[in-house]
Write an enzyme that holds these catalytic residues in place. Sequence first.
Site, PDB file in Angstrom:
ATOM      1  N   SER A 108     -37.662  -3.835  25.797  1.00 45.58           N
ATOM      2  CA  SER A 108     -38.949  -2.635  25.852  1.00 45.58           C
ATOM      3  C   SER A 108     -39.492  -3.010  27.070  1.00 45.58           C
ATOM      4  CB  SER A 108     -39.933  -3.248  24.754  1.00 45.58           C
ATOM      5  OG  SER A 108     -41.209  -2.499  25.317  1.00 45.58           O
ATOM      6  N   SER A 109     -40.167  -1.734  27.706  1.00 42.50           N
ATOM      7  CA  SER A 109     -40.665  -1.562  28.906  1.00 42.50           C
ATOM      8  C   SER A 109     -41.816  -2.591  29.105  1.00 42.50           C
ATOM      9  CB  SER A 109     -40.895  -0.305  29.296  1.00 42.50           C
ATOM     10  OG  SER A 109     -41.934   0.185  28.558  1.00 42.50           O
ATOM     11  N   CYS A 110     -42.318  -3.079  28.038  1.00 44.83           N
ATOM     12  CA  CYS A 110     -43.578  -3.954  28.276  1.00 44.83           C
ATOM     13  C   CYS A 110     -43.284  -5.153  28.825  1.00 44.83           C
ATOM     14  CB  CYS A 110     -44.179  -4.068  27.064  1.00 44.83           C
ATOM     15  SG  CYS A 110     -43.470  -4.917  25.670  1.00 44.83           S
ATOM     16  N   TYR A 137     -45.315 -10.006  22.411  1.00 47.20           N
ATOM     17  CA  TYR A 137     -44.116  -9.127  22.031  1.00 47.20           C
ATOM     18  C   TYR A 137     -43.246  -9.448  23.433  1.00 47.20           C
ATOM     19  CZ  TYR A 137     -41.248  -5.235  21.149  1.00 47.20           C
ATOM     20  OH  TYR A 137     -40.046  -4.045  20.860  1.00 47.20           O
ATOM     21  N   LYS A 141     -39.393 -10.233  23.921  1.00 42.74           N
ATOM     22  CA  LYS A 141     -38.235  -9.655  24.426  1.00 42.74           C
ATOM     23  C   LYS A 141     -37.558  -9.876  25.794  1.00 42.74           C
ATOM     24  CE  LYS A 141     -37.938  -6.411  21.387  1.00 42.74           C
ATOM     25  NZ  LYS A 141     -36.705  -6.073  20.678  1.00 42.74           N
ATOM     26  N   HIS A 180     -47.324   3.702  17.511  1.00 42.34           N
ATOM     27  CA  HIS A 180     -47.604   4.023  19.082  1.00 42.34           C
ATOM     28  C   HIS A 180     -48.362   5.290  19.219  1.00 42.34           C
ATOM     29  CE1 HIS A 180     -43.978   1.279  19.353  1.00 42.34           C
ATOM     30  NE2 HIS A 180     -44.721   0.803  20.192  1.00 42.34           N
TER      31      HIS A 180
END
Length: 314
Positions: A108-110, A137, A141, A180
């Site tokens: 994920s881009s987070c 999270y 990841k 989201h």
Amino acid sequence: METNAKIYVAGHNGLVGSAIVRALKDRGYTNLILKSSKELDLCRQADVEAFFETTKPDYVFLAAAKVGGIHANNTYRASFLYDNLMIEANVIHGAYKVGVKKLLFLGSSCIYPKLAPQPMREEHLLTGALEPTNEPYAIAKIAGLKLCENYCRQYGVDFISAMPTNLYGINDNFDLANSHVLPALMRKFHEAKLANQPSAEVWGSGSPLREFLYVDDLADGLLFLMDNYSGTEFVNIGSSKEVSIKELALTIKEVVGYEGEIVFDSSKPDGTPRKLMDPAKLTALGWQAQTSLKDGIAKTYDWFLLHYESLRGV
């Protein structure tokens, strides 16, 4: 991937997993291994290892994860960290033990620092502090992609990782509390339209910039990577286009046909001020997204309308 190969899609009922299954079936892959979370708890190591020993898949798409928006990430912090760590560790290790030919892990881009340079490139990982609201999270990841990287280094396997930007589309989560921003706004505006509400509230100031990728474009990109990329470094997947939350809300409002006023609640958190991914590595390999944001939102809304009655029970 050979069309008769055994392919395990972990998380096939989710937004990403179901798009991968659609893409595989469209391309003639029929030997798919699909297990729901009720049939196989990926947090239980013994169960996962027994599953791999029994099925021995050739390829694995690891799309299973515990996911949610800002509220869910910030509320269920321990669950997001524990569940995602267990899922990825069990599946990656199980795949290694039975000799899976290739595995693709979804991040994920987070994972990028809250104030990472824009657009975010793969080398920006671990160069700064994470966004606090989704730190658990993100840490999970990061651990997953590092597992793939280091299983490659230690064991010589072909386990790759892809980092998608914000996703939306068919089979999304439309729960107003835990979804989201895009599906949450779609449902909110739709229900405001049905109730003839004069206004609808949107969390935050509307100023943060976000990039969105239609999930069927993502699935196409993942199959492309499976066929065209091997390496220890993860690969960004994005649309290269960003939009403010305010612009996003106005676009969804137009597609839905809601005529009321949008009210931004600045007391609610905005999250990361800007998140744009640099997909130059993937573009150089010969792939780019095809679906515009408005077209993707329209396709998603068509699906939402077909399934609205069942979604109301979410």
